[in-house]
Every structure is written in structure tokens, then in C-alpha cells.
Design an enzyme around this catalytic site. Structure first.
Site, PDB file in Angstrom:
ATOM      1  N   HIS A  21       0.939  -1.270  -0.259  1.00  0.00           N
ATOM      2  CA  HIS A  21       0.159  -0.210   0.389  1.00  0.00           C
ATOM      3  C   HIS A  21       0.580   1.309   0.374  1.00  0.00           C
ATOM      4  CE1 HIS A  21       1.108  -0.071   4.407  1.00  0.00           C
ATOM      5  NE2 HIS A  21       0.217   1.633   4.220  1.00  0.00           N
TER       6      HIS A  21
HETATM    7  C1  UD1 Z   1      -2.371   6.474   5.353  1.00  0.00           C
HETATM    8  C2  UD1 Z   1      -0.740   6.562   6.085  1.00  0.00           C
HETATM    9  C3  UD1 Z   1       0.410   5.268   5.443  1.00  0.00           C
HETATM   10  C4  UD1 Z   1      -0.020   3.998   6.813  1.00  0.00           C
HETATM   11  C5  UD1 Z   1      -1.236   3.963   6.127  1.00  0.00           C
HETATM   12  C6  UD1 Z   1      -1.939   2.262   6.408  1.00  0.00           C
HETATM   13  C7  UD1 Z   1      -0.729   9.099   5.542  1.00  0.00           C
HETATM   14  C8  UD1 Z   1       0.544  10.177   4.422  1.00  0.00           C
HETATM   15  N1  UD1 Z   1      -0.382   7.143   5.008  1.00  0.00           N
HETATM   16  O1  UD1 Z   1      -1.730   5.643   3.842  1.00  0.00           O
HETATM   17  O2  UD1 Z   1       1.303   6.095   6.339  1.00  0.00           O
HETATM   18  O3  UD1 Z   1       0.972   3.132   6.100  1.00  0.00           O
HETATM   19  O4  UD1 Z   1      -2.720   4.474   5.612  1.00  0.00           O
HETATM   20  O5  UD1 Z   1      -2.390   1.336   6.036  1.00  0.00           O
HETATM   21  O6  UD1 Z   1      -1.402   8.607   6.134  1.00  0.00           O
HETATM   22  N2  UD1 Z   1      -8.638   4.504   0.432  1.00  0.00           N
HETATM   23  C9  UD1 Z   1     -10.430   3.942   0.699  1.00  0.00           C
HETATM   24  N3  UD1 Z   1     -10.956   3.838   1.907  1.00  0.00           N
HETATM   25  C10 UD1 Z   1     -10.950   3.739   3.113  1.00  0.00           C
HETATM   26  C11 UD1 Z   1      -8.827   4.766   3.379  1.00  0.00           C
HETATM   27  C12 UD1 Z   1      -8.489   5.086   2.029  1.00  0.00           C
HETATM   28  O7  UD1 Z   1     -10.557   4.107  -0.389  1.00  0.00           O
HETATM   29  O8  UD1 Z   1     -11.108   3.875   4.167  1.00  0.00           O
HETATM   30  C13 UD1 Z   1      -8.231   5.281  -0.578  1.00  0.00           C
HETATM   31  C14 UD1 Z   1      -8.716   6.634  -0.913  1.00  0.00           C
HETATM   32  O9  UD1 Z   1      -8.971   6.351  -2.658  1.00  0.00           O
HETATM   33  C15 UD1 Z   1      -7.146   7.075  -0.117  1.00  0.00           C
HETATM   34  C16 UD1 Z   1      -6.249   5.990  -0.024  1.00  0.00           C
HETATM   35  O10 UD1 Z   1      -7.234   4.920   0.166  1.00  0.00           O
HETATM   36  O11 UD1 Z   1      -7.287   8.535  -1.539  1.00  0.00           O
HETATM   37  C17 UD1 Z   1      -5.328   6.446   0.461  1.00  0.00           C
HETATM   38  O12 UD1 Z   1      -5.797   6.481   1.633  1.00  0.00           O
HETATM   39  P1  UD1 Z   1      -4.701   7.310   2.761  1.00  0.00           P
HETATM   40  O13 UD1 Z   1      -5.427   7.313   3.991  1.00  0.00           O
HETATM   41  O14 UD1 Z   1      -4.579   8.805   2.148  1.00  0.00           O
HETATM   42  O15 UD1 Z   1      -3.843   6.436   2.752  1.00  0.00           O
HETATM   43  P2  UD1 Z   1      -2.938   5.599   2.961  1.00  0.00           P
HETATM   44  O16 UD1 Z   1      -2.615   5.144   1.834  1.00  0.00           O
HETATM   45  O17 UD1 Z   1      -4.346   4.675   3.465  1.00  0.00           O
HETATM   46  N1  UDP Z   2      -3.654  -5.758   8.452  1.00  0.00           N
HETATM   47  C1  UDP Z   2      -4.872  -6.177   9.144  1.00  0.00           C
HETATM   48  N2  UDP Z   2      -5.854  -6.561   7.729  1.00  0.00           N
HETATM   49  C2  UDP Z   2      -4.720  -6.556   6.628  1.00  0.00           C
HETATM   50  C3  UDP Z   2      -3.981  -5.734   6.484  1.00  0.00           C
HETATM   51  C4  UDP Z   2      -3.136  -5.344   7.137  1.00  0.00           C
HETATM   52  O1  UDP Z   2      -5.716  -6.063   9.820  1.00  0.00           O
HETATM   53  O2  UDP Z   2      -5.835  -7.259   5.596  1.00  0.00           O
HETATM   54  C5  UDP Z   2      -2.766  -5.052   9.897  1.00  0.00           C
HETATM   55  C6  UDP Z   2      -1.161  -5.616  10.740  1.00  0.00           C
HETATM   56  O3  UDP Z   2      -1.863  -7.310  10.848  1.00  0.00           O
HETATM   57  C7  UDP Z   2      -0.914  -4.599  11.033  1.00  0.00           C
HETATM   58  C8  UDP Z   2      -1.046  -2.782   9.941  1.00  0.00           C
HETATM   59  O4  UDP Z   2      -2.693  -3.673   9.691  1.00  0.00           O
HETATM   60  O5  UDP Z   2      -1.140  -4.732  12.821  1.00  0.00           O
HETATM   61  C9  UDP Z   2      -0.279  -2.739   9.666  1.00  0.00           C
HETATM   62  O6  UDP Z   2      -1.218  -1.353   8.835  1.00  0.00           O
HETATM   63  P1  UDP Z   2      -0.481  -1.137   7.310  1.00  0.00           P
HETATM   64  O7  UDP Z   2      -0.337  -1.989   6.669  1.00  0.00           O
HETATM   65  O8  UDP Z   2      -1.922  -0.629   6.925  1.00  0.00           O
HETATM   66  O9  UDP Z   2       0.049   0.108   7.755  1.00  0.00           O
HETATM   67  P2  UDP Z   2       1.788   0.915   8.193  1.00  0.00           P
HETATM   68  O10 UDP Z   2       1.947  -1.018   9.363  1.00  0.00           O
HETATM   69  O11 UDP Z   2       2.329   0.357   7.088  1.00  0.00           O
HETATM   70  O12 UDP Z   2       1.267   1.751   8.847  1.00  0.00           O
END
Ligand code: UD1
Ligand code: UDP
Length: 357
Positions: free
Chosen positions: A204
Site C-alpha cells: 500500500h
Molecule cells: C495511510 C498512511 C500510511 C499508513 C496507511 C495505513 C499517510 C500519509 N499515510 O496511507 O502511513 O501506512 O495509512 O494503512 O497518512 N481509501 C479508501 N477507503 C478508506 C481509506 C482509504 O478507499 O477507508 C483509499 C482512498 O482512495 C484514498 C487512498 O485509499 O485516497 C489512500 O488513503 P490515505 O489515508 O490517504 O493513505 P493510505 O495509503 O491509507
Molecule cells: N492489517 C489488517 N488487515 C489487513 C492488512 C493489515 O488487520 O488486511 C493489519 C496488520 O496486521 C498490521 C496493520 O494492519 O497490524 C498494519 O497496517 P498497514 O499495513 O495498513 O500500515 P503500516 O503499518 O504500514 O503503517
């Protein structure tokens, strides 16, 4: 003491679960959910599974550009902090919700505690690195998970207010393993996979999803591998798989199975039974280490250097050949396990510190 906790993204809910439980034994806690993540399987599922108290305020910010998202959060968090008048604001990790929470508090002269302080990838192109550095530099209390994090802070001149309490994600994991014992998950059957005979993948990170060539390399490596790969797809990644037209070729691929994001207990269950993990997630790299599952990290750097130093994790970026080679060949050379991420009592240690400040 009144604490306002600010969270918004999946990994923050997972970190909040054990800490909130401890905090509520001694303090008043008010939870602000920024709404950065909002799909059921990125949000509510964790509150339900882990019995996290319902947030007192949901800002429903949703998705957007970094500036929009962070700016909207700042405005709304400030309004609430002015009303709630907490003694301390608690933030987690490195997302836009983290920096928005910390900055709002800082402008109002409210004390800030940062859980997962001191982590560095030394890659300033990552939005998370900027969020971490800035949050650390305006925090009063810095809860670090590793000695490396302590050293990073020292090197940046932060010498006071640092408490190495281990990793709250280890607390979460131990709790999950207990809860999983009571469940009778049928996922392996449903997915037609067997224990230690499949690979679990997550992707992601912006550098891997938004850049077409990188995402294509990763997907091609998954498709060309002989292994059965289970891939719970983050919504960001699904969006780009659609945008770049990759879903069609994945659909016809026997070994690669895309599924929706899963709950935390399901995820730990899938990780624990996987023979290997492929990921660019920070949290998943650590969980792989805790569970002694070899991890191939789809990044060129990591904040969790201990996992690499110990031989359980290898960094391969988005290079297709390297990914393929390590899917089949990577294995730790020894069963060494030299680093501790606390003893599973990090949440309690956070509260012990907070009771004395
Ligand atoms: C965010 C964090 C990242 C973290 C990740 C955990 C920032 C800059 N990034 O990244 O550090 O590792 O969360 O998962 O804060 N979207 C949906 N539904 C949701 C959420 C997101 O459809 O419930 C889609 C949207 O198109 C959105 C994209 O995902 O634009 C990215 O979501 P965003 O929260 O901006 O960043 P993440 O990639 O989730
Ligand atoms: N995780 C989850 N379901 C999923 C993918 C990840 O519960 O389908 C959990 C995973 O076990 C870990 C956390 O989400 O505890 C990690 O989050 P993510 O990878 O979104 O973000 P990051 O840690 O890179 O910020």
C-alpha cells in the site's frame, strides 16, 4: 488527568486497543477519530473485534491530498481541543492524522505524547518520514519501541522526555494470539490453502502503488511466482490496480488470490500460518518478525532495521527479479532472535510513565 487520543488510520486502531484499555484504568480518555480511514474493513471492524471504545468525536475527514486532509484535520481537531481542554494529547505512528493531532495540540500549548517515536527510514520522500520527524520534534513525551529509535532521537538532539517502553504492537499481537485460540477460523479452507504452504502479501506504500512501473513489477512478480499468494488488497492499491488496468490479468491468474482487507485477528492468523510474507507495511514487517515468519520487504529501506539485522527480513524494493528470487530462496540463515520489542507490557509502561509526569 484528561487525555485526548487522536487516531485515524488502520494501524493506529490496532495500536490504540491495548493502550486505551490501560489508560482508562487511571485517566479520563477522549478519543478523536479523524476519519482518515472509513471503509468498514479499514475502520469499524477493528473497533468491534478489539473492543475499542467508540470514538467520542469522528471528524469524517475522509480521503484527499495531503494538504487538504491535514488542513481539514487541523481545523477540526483544534475546535475539539479548545472544548475538551485536555492535559495531554496522545498520538500514534506517522500518518497525516498523527502530525495533524500533534500540530493542533502544539499550537494550543497542550502537552503531546508520541507513541512509536524515533523511527526513521531516512527517506524524506516518504510522507510518513516527514510526519514522524515533525511529530517527534514537537512532542514532550516520546515513547520509543527500540534502541535504534533512541539513537535516532539523540542524533537529532532530542535527549529529554524519551522513554523506551517497547512496542505496543507486540502487546496487540499477544492479545490477538489469545483471542485467535478461541476462534475457529475457516479461512484456510475457504481460500483453499494449507498451513505453511502459501505466501501472504500486502502492498500500500505510495511509492509502490502510485508509480505504475513499480506496481506493475510487483504484480508481475506475484503472477510469475510458482507460489500460492494471498493478497488482502488495501483500498489505495485497489484504486491503482483498476486505474492501471491490472485487475484483468490478475483475474485469470491461478496462483494469486486477491481478497478484501481482513480484520486484525484474521490477519494475524493468516500471517502466522504463512510460509513467507511479502509486504511494504511497517506493521506487517514487525509482526512477521514476532511470529518468526520470513519477510521479503517491497521497499529499499525500513524503519525496523532490527528485523533485517537479525536475518528475518530482506529489502528488495519493487525489483521484479529480486522479488521472484527471494520469494523462492529467502530464508533466515539461523534461528537467531536477538532483538526484543518489549515484553508485551508496553501499554502498561506508557501508563506508568504518564502517572509520573
Ligand atoms: C495511510 C498512511 C500510511 C499508513 C496507511 C495505513 C499517510 C500519509 N499515510 O496511507 O502511513 O501506512 O495509512 O494503512 O497518512 N481509501 C479508501 N477507503 C478508506 C481509506 C482509504 O478507499 O477507508 C483509499 C482512498 O482512495 C484514498 C487512498 O485509499 O485516497 C489512500 O488513503 P490515505 O489515508 O490517504 O493513505 P493510505 O495509503 O491509507
Ligand atoms: N492489517 C489488517 N488487515 C489487513 C492488512 C493489515 O488487520 O488486511 C493489519 C496488520 O496486521 C498490521 C496493520 O494492519 O497490524 C498494519 O497496517 P498497514 O499495513 O495498513 O500500515 P503500516 O503499518 O504500514 O503503517
Amino acid at each position: 488527568m484528561k487525555i485526548v487520543t487522536i487516531v485515524g488510520a488502520r494501524p493506529q486502531f490496532i495500536k490504540l486497543a491495548p493502550v486505551s484499555k490501560e489508560i482508562r484504568k487511571h485517566f479520563e480518555e477522549v478519543i478523536i477519530h479523524t476519519g482518515q480511514h472509513y471503509d468498514f474493513d479499514m475502520d469499524k471492524i477493528f473497533f468491534e473485534e478489539l473492543e475499542i471504545p467508540t470514538p467520542d468525536h469522528n471528524l469524517n475527514i475522509g480521503s484527499g491530498t495531503h494538504g487538504f486532509q491535514t488542513g481539514e484535520m487541523l481545523k477540526k481537531i483544534e475546535e475539539i481541543l479548545l472544548k475538551e481542554k485536555p492535559d495531554l494529547v496522545l498520538v500514534y505512528g506517522d500518518t497525516n492524522s498523527t502530525i495533524a493531532g500533534a500540530l493542533s495540540a502544539s499550537k494550543l500549548n497542550i502537552k503531546i505524547a508520541h507513541v512509536e517515536a524515533g523511527l526513521r527510514s531516512f527517506d524524506r520522500k516518504m510522507p510518513e518520514e516527514i510526519n514522524r520527524v515533525l511529530t517527534d520534534h514537537i512532542s514532550n513525551i516520546l515513547f520509543t519501541p527500540t534502541d535504534t529509535a533512541d539513537t535516532n532521537l539523540k542524533n537529532e538532539g532530542i535527549n529529554t522526555g524519551v522513554f523506551n517502553i517497547g512496542d505496543v504492537m507486540y502487546d496487540s499481537l499477544l492479545n490477538a494470539l489469545k483471542l485467535i485460540e478461541k476462534k475457529n477460523f475457516k479461512m484456510l479452507n475457504e481460500l483453499n490453502i494449507f498451513k505453511k504452504e502459501y505466501i501472504l502479501a500486502t502492498v500500500h506504500r505510495a511509492e509502490n502503488t502510485d508509480v505504475k512501473e513499480n506496481l506493475e513489477n510487483i504484480i508481475n512478480a506475484f503472477i510469475e511466482s510458482d507460489e500460492k499468494i494471498i493478497f488482502p488488497v488495501h483500498p489505495r492499491t485497489r484504486k491503482y490496480l483498476e486505474k492501471y488496468g491490472f485487475l484483468e490479468k490478475i483475474k485469470n491468474c491461478e496462483n494469486l488470490k486477491l481478497i478484501s482487507p481482513v480484520g486484525y485477528l484474521e490477519m494475524i492468523y493468516l500471517e502466522n500460518n504463512a510460509k513467507k510474507i511479502l509486504t511494504d507495511s511497517g506493521g506487517v514487517q514487525k509482526e512477521a518478525y514476532f511470529l518468526k515468519v520470513p519477510c521479503v520487504t517491497l521497499r529499499n529501506n525500513t524503519e525496523w532495521v532490527e528485523t533485517v539485522l537479525d536475518g528475518w527480513n530482506i529489502l528488495v524494493g519493487s525489483n521484479k527479479e529480486k522479488i521472484l528470487e527471494n520469494i523462492s530462496k529467502f530464508n533466515p540463515k539461523t534461528e537467531t532472535y536477538n532483538y526484543r520489542f518489549g515484553e508485551g507490557d508496553s501499554s502498561k509502561r506508557i501508563v506508568d510513565v504518564l502517572r509520573n509526569v
